[in-house]
Motif scaffolding. Structure first.
Motif, PDB file in Angstrom:
ATOM      1  N   GLY A  30       0.813  -1.207   0.000  1.00 13.55           N
ATOM      2  CA  GLY A  30       0.000   0.000   0.000  1.00 13.55           C
ATOM      3  C   GLY A  30       0.847   1.257   0.000  1.00 13.55           C
ATOM      4  O   GLY A  30       0.540   2.234  -0.704  1.00 13.55           O
ATOM      5  N   THR A  31       1.932   1.247   0.758  1.00  8.29           N
ATOM      6  CA  THR A  31       2.844   2.394   0.798  1.00  8.29           C
ATOM      7  C   THR A  31       3.481   2.621  -0.570  1.00  8.29           C
ATOM      8  O   THR A  31       3.579   3.759  -1.040  1.00  8.29           O
ATOM      9  CB  THR A  31       3.919   2.189   1.881  1.00  8.29           C
ATOM     10  N   ALA A  32       3.891   1.542  -1.225  1.00  8.56           N
ATOM     11  CA  ALA A  32       4.485   1.667  -2.559  1.00  8.56           C
ATOM     12  C   ALA A  32       3.462   2.210  -3.558  1.00  8.56           C
ATOM     13  O   ALA A  32       3.789   3.066  -4.393  1.00  8.56           O
ATOM     14  CB  ALA A  32       5.024   0.317  -3.029  1.00  8.56           C
ATOM     15  N   TYR A  33       2.214   1.752  -3.472  1.00  6.35           N
ATOM     16  CA  TYR A  33       1.128   2.228  -4.345  1.00  6.35           C
ATOM     17  C   TYR A  33       0.913   3.728  -4.148  1.00  6.35           C
ATOM     18  O   TYR A  33       0.866   4.491  -5.114  1.00  6.35           O
ATOM     19  CB  TYR A  33      -0.137   1.436  -4.026  1.00  6.35           C
ATOM     20  N   ASP A  35       3.035   5.921  -2.734  1.00  4.36           N
ATOM     21  CA  ASP A  35       4.253   6.644  -3.153  1.00  4.36           C
ATOM     22  C   ASP A  35       4.284   6.838  -4.665  1.00  4.36           C
ATOM     23  O   ASP A  35       4.662   7.909  -5.154  1.00  4.36           O
ATOM     24  CB  ASP A  35       5.510   5.895  -2.698  1.00  4.36           C
ATOM     25  N   ASN A  36       3.859   5.823  -5.408  1.00  3.27           N
ATOM     26  CA  ASN A  36       3.838   5.926  -6.867  1.00  3.27           C
ATOM     27  C   ASN A  36       2.817   6.972  -7.329  1.00  3.27           C
ATOM     28  O   ASN A  36       3.097   7.754  -8.235  1.00  3.27           O
ATOM     29  CB  ASN A  36       3.535   4.558  -7.496  1.00  3.27           C
ATOM     30  N   LEU A  37       1.633   6.984  -6.715  1.00  2.00           N
ATOM     31  CA  LEU A  37       0.623   7.988  -7.071  1.00  2.00           C
ATOM     32  C   LEU A  37       1.128   9.401  -6.786  1.00  2.00           C
ATOM     33  O   LEU A  37       0.903  10.324  -7.575  1.00  2.00           O
ATOM     34  CB  LEU A  37      -0.688   7.738  -6.314  1.00  2.00           C
ATOM     35  N   ILE A  38       1.830   9.561  -5.669  1.00  2.00           N
ATOM     36  CA  ILE A  38       2.396  10.876  -5.326  1.00  2.00           C
ATOM     37  C   ILE A  38       3.441  11.274  -6.367  1.00  2.00           C
ATOM     38  O   ILE A  38       3.437  12.397  -6.865  1.00  2.00           O
ATOM     39  CB  ILE A  38       2.998  10.859  -3.903  1.00  2.00           C
ATOM     40  N   LYS A  39       4.331  10.336  -6.702  1.00  2.00           N
ATOM     41  CA  LYS A  39       5.396  10.600  -7.681  1.00  2.00           C
ATOM     42  C   LYS A  39       4.818  11.014  -9.034  1.00  2.00           C
ATOM     43  O   LYS A  39       5.335  11.909  -9.691  1.00  2.00           O
ATOM     44  CB  LYS A  39       6.268   9.352  -7.827  1.00  2.00           C
ATOM     45  N   GLU A  40       3.697  10.391  -9.418  1.00  2.00           N
ATOM     46  CA  GLU A  40       3.054  10.706 -10.696  1.00  2.00           C
ATOM     47  C   GLU A  40       2.172  11.957 -10.629  1.00  2.00           C
ATOM     48  O   GLU A  40       1.601  12.354 -11.641  1.00  2.00           O
ATOM     49  CB  GLU A  40       2.216   9.516 -11.162  1.00  2.00           C
ATOM     50  N   GLY A  41       2.026  12.535  -9.434  1.00  2.00           N
ATOM     51  CA  GLY A  41       1.180  13.716  -9.272  1.00  2.00           C
ATOM     52  C   GLY A  41      -0.305  13.408  -9.356  1.00  2.00           C
ATOM     53  O   GLY A  41      -1.114  14.278  -9.679  1.00  2.00           O
ATOM     54  N   LYS A  42      -0.679  12.169  -9.063  1.00  2.00           N
ATOM     55  CA  LYS A  42      -2.077  11.738  -9.184  1.00  2.00           C
ATOM     56  C   LYS A  42      -2.848  11.793  -7.860  1.00  2.00           C
ATOM     57  O   LYS A  42      -4.074  11.788  -7.870  1.00  2.00           O
ATOM     58  CB  LYS A  42      -2.145  10.293  -9.708  1.00  2.00           C
ATOM     59  N   PHE A  79      -9.514   7.644  -1.532  1.00  2.00           N
ATOM     60  CA  PHE A  79      -8.421   8.289  -2.253  1.00  2.00           C
ATOM     61  C   PHE A  79      -9.046   9.422  -3.068  1.00  2.00           C
ATOM     62  O   PHE A  79     -10.051   9.197  -3.751  1.00  2.00           O
ATOM     63  CB  PHE A  79      -7.736   7.323  -3.232  1.00  2.00           C
ATOM     64  N   HIS A  80      -8.491  10.600  -2.994  1.00  2.00           N
ATOM     65  CA  HIS A  80      -8.872  11.716  -3.865  1.00  2.00           C
ATOM     66  C   HIS A  80      -7.735  11.820  -4.872  1.00  2.00           C
ATOM     67  O   HIS A  80      -6.613  12.162  -4.508  1.00  2.00           O
ATOM     68  CB  HIS A  80      -9.026  12.991  -3.046  1.00  2.00           C
ATOM     69  N   ILE A  92      -6.328   3.306 -12.183  1.00  3.75           N
ATOM     70  CA  ILE A  92      -5.651   3.611 -10.912  1.00  3.75           C
ATOM     71  C   ILE A  92      -6.277   2.789  -9.787  1.00  3.75           C
ATOM     72  O   ILE A  92      -5.576   2.213  -8.965  1.00  3.75           O
ATOM     73  CB  ILE A  92      -5.703   5.126 -10.619  1.00  3.75           C
ATOM     74  N   ALA A  93      -7.604   2.723  -9.774  1.00  6.23           N
ATOM     75  CA  ALA A  93      -8.293   1.931  -8.746  1.00  6.23           C
ATOM     76  C   ALA A  93      -7.938   0.452  -8.865  1.00  6.23           C
ATOM     77  O   ALA A  93      -7.668  -0.219  -7.858  1.00  6.23           O
ATOM     78  CB  ALA A  93      -9.806   2.128  -8.861  1.00  6.23           C
TER      79      ALA A  93
END
Length: 116
Positions: A30-33, A35-42, A79-80, A92-93
């Motif tokens: 979940g943390t990796a998921y 972190d990836n969304l944050i990195k992609e700006g999503k 998640f927003h 994404i979901a």
């Protein structure tokens, strides 16, 4: 980019069915998921929801406040996110690792801007 709300629905307190090792692995995935969304700006925000939620209803002018436990299914978190369209939001979901660990449904809702 459009805003979407992903509501995570599970049945009851599913976390208790995971062993300590499974729970740790779930947290890492979940943390990796996230972190990836944050990195992609999503990702705009995300949070689990407490079991102590309440529901407020109005029936014939009588407002009631009671525990939100009418069904086994609970909203476990949200998640927003931002995505180009509903298809991307669904992808994404679908990538959420929660599906591999516990029975889950994720609702994908397009958020409308107030006044827009």
């Amino acid at each position: 980019m459009k805003d979407f709300l992903l509501l995570i629905r599970t049945e009851g307190d599913v976390w208790t069915s995971l062993s300590p090792q499974q729970l740790q692995e779930h947290i890492e995935k979940g943390t990796a998921y996230i972190d990836n969304l944050i990195k992609e700006g999503k990702l705009k925000s995300a949070a689990p929801l407490d079991k102590g939620s309440r529901i407020v209803t109005d029936t014939n002018g009588i407002i009631k406040d009671r525990p939100f436990n009418e069904t086994k299914e609970v909203i476990a978190g949200y998640f927003h996110i931002v995505a180009e369209d509903i298809r991307e939001a669904v992808e994404i979901a679908k990538a959420n690792p929660i599906f591999s660990d516990i029975p889950t449904k994720i609702e994908v809702h397009l958020m409308k801007a107030i006044g827009g």
